[in-house]
Design an enzyme around this catalytic site. Structure first.
Site, PDB file in Angstrom:
ATOM      1  N   GLY A 111      18.705   4.233  -2.073  1.00  0.00           N
ATOM      2  CA  GLY A 111      19.026   5.213  -1.463  1.00  0.00           C
ATOM      3  C   GLY A 111      19.836   4.775  -0.029  1.00  0.00           C
ATOM      4  N   ASP A 136      17.409  12.684  -3.651  1.00  0.00           N
ATOM      5  CA  ASP A 136      17.902  13.485  -2.536  1.00  0.00           C
ATOM      6  C   ASP A 136      19.348  13.891  -2.631  1.00  0.00           C
ATOM      7  OD1 ASP A 136      15.168  13.646  -1.669  1.00  0.00           O
ATOM      8  OD2 ASP A 136      15.486  12.187  -0.189  1.00  0.00           O
TER       9      ASP A 136
HETATM   10  O1  F6P Z   1      13.778   9.639  -0.835  1.00  0.00           O
HETATM   11  C1  F6P Z   1      13.219  10.371  -2.191  1.00  0.00           C
HETATM   12  C2  F6P Z   1      11.767  11.109  -1.547  1.00  0.00           C
HETATM   13  O2  F6P Z   1      11.121  11.609  -2.854  1.00  0.00           O
HETATM   14  C3  F6P Z   1      12.263  12.308  -0.707  1.00  0.00           C
HETATM   15  O3  F6P Z   1      12.500  13.427  -1.293  1.00  0.00           O
HETATM   16  C4  F6P Z   1      10.716  12.226  -0.110  1.00  0.00           C
HETATM   17  O4  F6P Z   1      10.684  12.940   1.386  1.00  0.00           O
HETATM   18  C5  F6P Z   1      10.438  10.976   0.179  1.00  0.00           C
HETATM   19  O5  F6P Z   1      11.129  10.148  -0.829  1.00  0.00           O
HETATM   20  C6  F6P Z   1       8.728  10.614   0.013  1.00  0.00           C
HETATM   21  O6  F6P Z   1       8.517   9.369  -0.031  1.00  0.00           O
HETATM   22  P1  F6P Z   1       7.310   8.823  -0.794  1.00  0.00           P
HETATM   23  O7  F6P Z   1       7.354   8.498  -2.168  1.00  0.00           O
HETATM   24  O8  F6P Z   1       7.175   7.439   0.262  1.00  0.00           O
HETATM   25  O9  F6P Z   1       6.045   9.397  -0.312  1.00  0.00           O
END
Ligand code: F6P
Length: 358
Positions: A111, A136
């Protein structure tokens, strides 16, 4: 023509990573003499030198597989040039390992953060190609990222299932959809799932306006409401605060998630029974949809074509419904937010869906 390709997946996982890896691999093997080195756990593996030479058979049977066969980590871009307690110069190590692996190029699936580091490595003289994954859908320069539509399908199913229980109990259900900075996933699944109120990070909300929307539905004889809220949504008051100030405000006020807060406030303001639902990482799990299998495959194939032409420093993208690429330097550091005048935003408003702002 011979090519030694390093490949890694970095940041949060999403459906379609393996399909994309497979696309790069199969198109490369069929076009030129290919050796692929799989780098474990994203940039962390490139820093530590954790990689292995892949066999062609490693890329079989992975099209439908969720997650990533290479593993992934979050290795924040902001720390890349910082030498921590381990005394490791991360950029130097990545360059040394690239050399040690005798790579012709490095393919980075990820990303926004991944693309920033990919650009950094490109500026450091490595041959790098970025591939846009994220649920996202917020990577600049591409109409769509792979993983997004699968997540839209999953979040929509969550909203569909919540609908029947909300209607049966006459409750207001507040569903927290992933997306901290960008609200694409909430907007699309909210519309697809028939949410009554959709709250996005890009459109700060006023809780009294949200409460009015729930009240109006009750007055119209609908005793249940569905609120789809992005995890990064905020009030008008919070949007005016700096990030640290907002975090402090939330801590002081006992914030435990946006959906929980809104559910509590709606109970107090409207007198409805409300529940918060947080599907969380379910939205990133499991097999990619047919659309995402297709999208990640064509993206992967395009990356192999760039490798064949030695056209590096590029981020693969869907541009006006055609697969293409943008310079990594243009993509890095930008975010594709939901514009205020996005077609889907206008459609939602035209249908009387409240976005919490007017
Ligand atoms: O970037 C993808 C995502 O799923 C976002 O939508 C979310 O805010 C974040 O990653 C969550 O991150 P992690 O998996 O590190 O908790």
């Amino acid at each position: 023509m011979k090519r030694r390709i390093g490949i890694l997946t970095s940041g949060g996982d999403c459906p379609g990573l393996n399909a994309c890896i497979r696309g790069v691999a199969r198109a490369s093997y069929s076009q030129f003499d290919t050796t692929i080195l799989g780098i474990q756990d994203g940039y962390a593996g490139l820093i530590s030198g954790d990689y292995k030479e892949m066999k062609q058979s490693d890329f079989s049977g992975i099209l439908t597989l969720g997650g990533t066969i290479l593993g992934t980590r979050r290795t924040p871009f902001r720390d890349m040039r910082v030498i921590g307690e381990d005394n490791v110069d991360k950029v130097k190590s990545m360059k040394e390992n690239y050399k040690k692996m005798k790579l012709d190029c490095l393919v980075c699936l990820g990303g926004n953060g991944t693309h920033k580091t990919a650009n950094l490595l490109s500026e450091e003289g490595l041959n790098v190609i970025g591939l846009p994954k994220t649920i996202d859908n917020d990577i600049w320069g591409t109409d769509v990222t792979f993983g997004f539509h699968t997540a839209v399908d999953i979040a929509t199913e969550v909203i569909d299932r919540i609908h029947t229980t909300a209607a049966s109990h006459g409750r207001c259900m507040v569903i927290e959809i992933m997306g901290n900075k960008a609200g694409w996933l909430t907007l699309y699944s909210g519309i697809a799932g028939g949410a009554d109120i959709i709250l996005l990070p890009e459109i700060p909300y006023d809780i009294d306006i949200v409460a009015d929307a729930v009240r109006r539905r009750a007055e119209a004889g609908k005793d249940f409401s569905i609120v789809a809220v992005a995890e990064g949504a905020m009030t008008v008051q919070e949007a005016a605060m700096k990030k640290k100030e907002r975090a402090a405000f939330r801590e002081e006020t006992g914030f435990s998630g946006i959906a929980a807060r809104i559910a509590k406030e709606l109970e107090a303001k409207v007198g409805v029974e409300a529940r918060a639902v947080v599907p969380g990482h379910v939205q990133r799990g499991g097999t990619p949809s047919a659309y995402d299998r297709m999208l990640s495959t064509v993206f992967g194939v395009h990356a192999a074509q760039l490798i064949a032409k030695e056209e590096y420093g590029q981020a693969v993208a869907m541009i006006g419904n055609k697969v293409g690429h943008n310079p990594l330097s243009e993509v890095a550091g930008k975010t594709k937010f939901v514009p205020q005048d996005a077609q889907a935003v206008k459609a939602a408003r035209s249908m009387g869906i409240s976005l919490g702002d007017k």
